[in-house]
Design a protein around this motif. Structure first.
Motif, PDB file in Angstrom:
ATOM      1  N   VAL A   1       8.071   5.326 -10.176  1.00  0.00           N
ATOM      2  CA  VAL A   1       9.284   5.555  -9.277  1.00  0.00           C
ATOM      3  C   VAL A   1       8.662   5.320  -7.878  1.00  0.00           C
ATOM      4  CG1 VAL A   1      10.688   7.162  -8.051  1.00  0.00           C
ATOM      5  CG2 VAL A   1      10.115   7.365 -10.243  1.00  0.00           C
ATOM      6  N   VAL A   2       9.453   4.131  -7.190  1.00  0.00           N
ATOM      7  CA  VAL A   2       9.140   3.690  -6.006  1.00  0.00           C
ATOM      8  C   VAL A   2      10.081   4.418  -4.942  1.00  0.00           C
ATOM      9  CG1 VAL A   2       8.665   1.754  -4.511  1.00  0.00           C
ATOM     10  CG2 VAL A   2       8.233   1.459  -6.789  1.00  0.00           C
ATOM     11  N   GLY A   3       9.497   4.907  -3.969  1.00  0.00           N
ATOM     12  CA  GLY A   3      10.393   5.624  -2.842  1.00  0.00           C
ATOM     13  C   GLY A   3      10.747   4.673  -1.848  1.00  0.00           C
ATOM     14  N   LYS A   4      11.022   5.061  -0.590  1.00  0.00           N
ATOM     15  CA  LYS A   4      11.276   4.270   0.385  1.00  0.00           C
ATOM     16  C   LYS A   4      10.125   3.058   0.646  1.00  0.00           C
ATOM     17  CE  LYS A   4      13.523   4.492   5.122  1.00  0.00           C
ATOM     18  NZ  LYS A   4      13.871   5.237   5.978  1.00  0.00           N
ATOM     19  N   VAL A   5      10.622   1.976   1.083  1.00  0.00           N
ATOM     20  CA  VAL A   5       9.726   0.791   1.184  1.00  0.00           C
ATOM     21  C   VAL A   5       9.914   0.210   2.783  1.00  0.00           C
ATOM     22  CG1 VAL A   5       9.191  -1.607   0.582  1.00  0.00           C
ATOM     23  CG2 VAL A   5       9.766   0.060  -1.244  1.00  0.00           C
ATOM     24  N   VAL A   6       8.720   0.289   3.386  1.00  0.00           N
ATOM     25  CA  VAL A   6       9.079  -0.351   4.841  1.00  0.00           C
ATOM     26  C   VAL A   6       7.944  -1.315   5.232  1.00  0.00           C
ATOM     27  CG1 VAL A   6       9.831   2.395   5.479  1.00  0.00           C
ATOM     28  CG2 VAL A   6       7.225   1.348   5.732  1.00  0.00           C
ATOM     29  N   PRO A   7       8.275  -2.026   5.830  1.00  0.00           N
ATOM     30  CA  PRO A   7       7.462  -3.127   6.524  1.00  0.00           C
ATOM     31  C   PRO A   7       6.112  -2.648   6.954  1.00  0.00           C
ATOM     32  CG  PRO A   7       9.280  -3.180   7.696  1.00  0.00           C
ATOM     33  CD  PRO A   7       9.675  -2.403   6.686  1.00  0.00           C
ATOM     34  N   PHE A   8       5.251  -3.582   7.089  1.00  0.00           N
ATOM     35  CA  PHE A   8       3.750  -2.725   7.635  1.00  0.00           C
ATOM     36  C   PHE A   8       4.126  -2.494   9.177  1.00  0.00           C
ATOM     37  CE2 PHE A   8      -0.439  -4.443   9.638  1.00  0.00           C
ATOM     38  CZ  PHE A   8      -1.133  -3.357   9.121  1.00  0.00           C
TER      39      PHE A   8
ATOM     40  N   LEU B   1      11.827  10.775  -1.495  1.00  0.00           N
ATOM     41  CA  LEU B   1      12.041  10.773  -2.718  1.00  0.00           C
ATOM     42  C   LEU B   1      11.233   9.913  -3.268  1.00  0.00           C
ATOM     43  CD1 LEU B   1      16.085  10.764  -2.823  1.00  0.00           C
ATOM     44  CD2 LEU B   1      14.406  12.687  -2.866  1.00  0.00           C
ATOM     45  N   GLY B   2      10.079  10.409  -4.085  1.00  0.00           N
ATOM     46  CA  GLY B   2       9.128   9.416  -4.859  1.00  0.00           C
ATOM     47  C   GLY B   2       7.997   9.301  -3.644  1.00  0.00           C
ATOM     48  N   LYS B   3       7.374   8.095  -3.827  1.00  0.00           N
ATOM     49  CA  LYS B   3       6.128   7.719  -2.778  1.00  0.00           C
ATOM     50  C   LYS B   3       6.682   6.789  -1.790  1.00  0.00           C
ATOM     51  CE  LYS B   3       1.182   8.080  -2.990  1.00  0.00           C
ATOM     52  NZ  LYS B   3       0.106   8.350  -3.854  1.00  0.00           N
ATOM     53  N   MET B   4       6.133   7.071  -0.654  1.00  0.00           N
ATOM     54  CA  MET B   4       6.322   5.889   0.395  1.00  0.00           C
ATOM     55  C   MET B   4       5.676   4.753   0.099  1.00  0.00           C
ATOM     56  SD  MET B   4       8.750   7.390   1.984  1.00  0.00           S
ATOM     57  CE  MET B   4       8.849   6.185   3.297  1.00  0.00           C
ATOM     58  N   VAL B   5       6.075   3.474   0.301  1.00  0.00           N
ATOM     59  CA  VAL B   5       5.189   2.277   0.427  1.00  0.00           C
ATOM     60  C   VAL B   5       5.267   1.286   1.503  1.00  0.00           C
ATOM     61  CG1 VAL B   5       4.852   0.057  -1.055  1.00  0.00           C
ATOM     62  CG2 VAL B   5       5.262   2.376  -2.248  1.00  0.00           C
ATOM     63  N   VAL B   6       4.393   0.709   1.869  1.00  0.00           N
ATOM     64  CA  VAL B   6       4.328  -0.154   2.861  1.00  0.00           C
ATOM     65  C   VAL B   6       3.979  -1.644   2.548  1.00  0.00           C
ATOM     66  CG1 VAL B   6       3.114  -0.860   5.070  1.00  0.00           C
ATOM     67  CG2 VAL B   6       3.621   1.442   4.509  1.00  0.00           C
ATOM     68  N   THR B   7       4.942  -2.513   2.943  1.00  0.00           N
ATOM     69  CA  THR B   7       4.578  -4.085   2.244  1.00  0.00           C
ATOM     70  C   THR B   7       4.167  -4.837   3.524  1.00  0.00           C
ATOM     71  OG1 THR B   7       7.100  -4.393   2.733  1.00  0.00           O
ATOM     72  CG2 THR B   7       6.113  -3.612   0.539  1.00  0.00           C
TER      73      THR B   7
ATOM     74  N   ALA C   1       0.637  -1.263  -0.179  1.00  0.00           N
ATOM     75  CA  ALA C   1       0.076  -0.085   0.036  1.00  0.00           C
ATOM     76  C   ALA C   1       0.753   1.308   0.009  1.00  0.00           C
ATOM     77  CB  ALA C   1      -0.907  -0.098   1.229  1.00  0.00           C
ATOM     78  N   ALA C   2       0.503   2.010  -0.688  1.00  0.00           N
ATOM     79  CA  ALA C   2       1.069   3.444  -0.663  1.00  0.00           C
ATOM     80  C   ALA C   2       0.980   4.583   0.265  1.00  0.00           C
ATOM     81  CB  ALA C   2       1.133   4.022  -2.221  1.00  0.00           C
ATOM     82  N   ILE C   3       1.968   5.370   0.660  1.00  0.00           N
ATOM     83  CA  ILE C   3       1.276   6.551   1.695  1.00  0.00           C
ATOM     84  C   ILE C   3       1.666   7.855   0.827  1.00  0.00           C
ATOM     85  CG2 ILE C   3       1.922   7.568   3.598  1.00  0.00           C
ATOM     86  CD1 ILE C   3       0.461   4.867   3.999  1.00  0.00           C
TER      87      ILE C   3
END
Length: 325
Positions: free
Chosen positions: A294-301, A317-323, A37-39
């Motif tokens: 562009v995917v920014g920083k990816v962090v776990p849920f 930088l770019g959009k934040m993503v939660v996995t 999911a993106a933030i």
């Protein structure tokens, strides 16, 4: 299932992951096991009750997601369990499962990772709607992108290049400007410098930008409009600076310029044909590889707060993503 639940409009530290019921399925709906999911900046405003509209409490934040179909209603034929999909909704994406109308989903090309897909729709639809449907950007025109390293800014940089524009990316740090260059910007400007308009004038040979893509607001917006080309178009996308500028009406008169509003939330309802056309174009670009989001920083849920705080600090930088998982 686990979900981020906003029980009171609060600072990010006051919001937590809770155990709630897995959503059921009604007529016309699909349940998706969320992979990512993106933030975005708006998500951070919503959880604090600072956005222009408020979600009824309690609610699960998050509007963009990608994952795998878990179950479908009996009247849904377009999707089957196990299919990878990408979707966008009002809220609910920061959870292990989400149920949405089937119309909110699209098939995800198999070569596109969940992290990429989740960060795709809102930013890139905003960028294409702004540059295509609102500004009618032409090949060879000069596009100035303010806040060019943010999620929607870097989307505008990429789409502007796909449309044949010469793109000047404005950003506040060397790291952000280098980031914009990596993703297609032709030139960059540091808009924190007092003389940045002189630099812009020099880069454009005195012509000025034909189109300004502006998700920043504040004083920089006013200064940018003062540099716009004759018959230029200034796209009002947002106010990440926290300040809504007030423009003297004599400036559009003297510049022959236009202010054009861009509100993603209203496109599908007010311009359904345009929405369909633009989404088809975006997914064609995505499937063909012409557009690589562009995917920014990816962090776990479990670390979802980090995504919100990075976005709010304007250091993303770019959009934040939660996995998930």
């Amino acid at each position: 299932m686990k979900a981020v639940v906003v029980e009171n409009y609060d600072a990010i530290d006051g919001i937590s992951i809770r155990q709630i019921d897995t959503p059921g399925i009604s007529k016309g709906e699909v349940r998706v096991k969320v992979g990512a999911a993106a933030i975005g900046f708006v998500d951070g405003l919503k959880v604090q009750g600072l956005y222009q509209t408020k979600d009824p409490l309690p609610f699960v934040p998050g509007t963009e997601f990608a994952g795998v179909v878990d179950a479908v209603a009996g009247d849904v034929s377009a999707f089957k369990p196990g299919m990878p999909v990408v979707g966008m909704t009002r809220s609910g994406a920061l959870a292990e499962y989400i149920t949405v109308p089937s119309a909110a989903l699209k098939n995800l090309p198999p070569q596109v990772p969940f992290e990429t897909a989740a960060s795709f729709q809102a930013n890139y639809l905003t960028g294409l709607y702004a540059l295509d449907a609102r500004a009618s950007l032409l090949s060879g025109e000069i596009l100035l992108v303010l806040g060019a390293a943010g999620g929607v800014g870097i989307a505008a940089v990429q789409i502007g290049k796909l449309m044949g524009a010469r793109v000047i990316a404005a950003a506040s740090t060397a790291e952000k400007r280098d980031f914009a260059l990596r993703y297609g910007a032709d030139q960059t400007i540091d808009y924190t410098r007092a003389d940045w308009r002189d630099t812009l004038k020099e880069l454009t040979g005195g012509h000025g930008p034909d189109v300004i893509f502006d998700p920043v607001g504040g004083e920089v917006s006013l200064q940018a409009f003062r540099s716009i080309a004759w018959r230029g178009r200034h796209l009002v996308v947002g106010f990440a600076s926290g300040t809504i500028p007030a423009l003297a009406f004599n400036l559009p008169l003297l510049k022959g310029g236009a202010l054009l509003g861009v509100d993603l939330a209203q496109i599908q309802r007010r311009e359904p044909g345009t929405h369909t056309r633009l989404m088809a174009q975006l997914f064609d670009w995505l499937a063909s590889g012409q557009l690589q989001p562009v995917v920014g920083k990816v962090v776990p849920f479990e670390n979802f707060r980090e995504a919100f705080k990075t976005m709010q600090s304007r250091s993303a930088l770019g959009k934040m993503v939660v996995t998930f998982g």
